[in-house]
Enzyme design. Structure first.
Site, PDB file in Angstrom:
ATOM      1  N   HIS A 238      72.006-104.227  40.372  1.00 36.22           N
ATOM      2  CA  HIS A 238      72.058-104.693  39.046  1.00 36.22           C
ATOM      3  C   HIS A 238      70.847-105.506  38.334  1.00 36.22           C
ATOM      4  O   HIS A 238      70.901-106.009  37.516  1.00 36.22           O
ATOM      5  CB  HIS A 238      73.563-105.677  38.822  1.00 36.22           C
TER       6      HIS A 238
HETATM    7  S1  FES Z   1      71.913-107.562  41.542  1.00 34.17           S
HETATM    8 FE1  FES Z   1      74.021-107.305  41.866  1.00 34.17          FE
HETATM    9  S2  FES Z   1      74.077-107.205  44.023  1.00 34.17           S
HETATM   10 FE2  FES Z   1      72.036-107.790  43.579  1.00 34.17          FE
END
Ligand code: FES
Length: 187
Positions: free
Chosen positions: A152
């Site tokens: 993410h």
């Molecule tokens: S940014 Fe979501 S698990 Fe690493």
């Protein structure tokens, strides 16, 4: 049947090659038995093995890691209690950048000196798990040249501190100690 098997093993090999090629400085090694001494020499372990650690690996409460083969600017990953642990030998520039950023406002405020052992600040040891939802970040990537979590988009700096993206905390520093100049014991 034989064809299917060889096709699938070829796919696995290709995947492993791709992951290794993605970042040649970031090696994957796996502690395989008892108190294991591991080093960059074992860098060819296929990525697929890291995804499925054996039961005996999961059970290890502590491991010893040989640092002597890790050069400045290199990182290896070892498995400890079923988790990846990053062992990174930082360059002067990486250390300097991390210390300089002690002064700015951090999401999870921690000085670089709190994340390394006194007199051994070239060695950064981290549990290699993103504090957002548990993916394994990629080394030498991201906006701060530390780690980048592609799940993410979390960016960590060269001290493993969270700097951008959804992760709430710095990557954890595991319990470890230096047994001598070139050996650490994790756990
Ligand atoms: S940014 Fe979501 S698990 Fe690493």
């Amino acid at each position: 049947m034989t064809n299917t098997l060889s096709k699938s093993s070829k796919n696995k090999e290709n995947k492993a090659d791709n992951n290794i090629d993605q970042n040649k400085r970031d090696f994957m090694v796996l502690a395989a038995s008892g108190v294991a001494a591991v080093g960059a020499a074992a860098a060819a372990w296929p990525f697929i093995d890291y995804m499925n650690p054996a039961d005996d690996v999961l059970a290890l409460s502590s491991i010893e890691v040989d640092l002597s083969t890790i050069e400045k600017g290199q990182s290896i990953t070892v498995m400890w209690r079923g988790k990846p642990v990053f062992v990174r030998r930082r360059t002067e520039k990486e250390i300097e950048t991390a210390k300089k950023d002690d002064a700015i406002k951090l999401r999870d405020p921690q000085k670089d000196s709190e994340r390394v052992k006194d007199g051994n600040d070239e060695w950064l040891i981290l549990v290699g798990i993103c504090t957002h939802l548990g993916c394994v970040p990629l080394g030498y990537k991201g906006d701060f040249d530390g780690w980048f979590c592609p799940c993410h988009g979390s960016h960590y700096d060269t001290s493993g501190r969270i700097r951008r993206g959804p992760a709430p905390k710095n990557m954890a520093v595991p319990d470890y100690k230096f047994l001598d100049k070139t050996t650490i014991k994790i756990g």
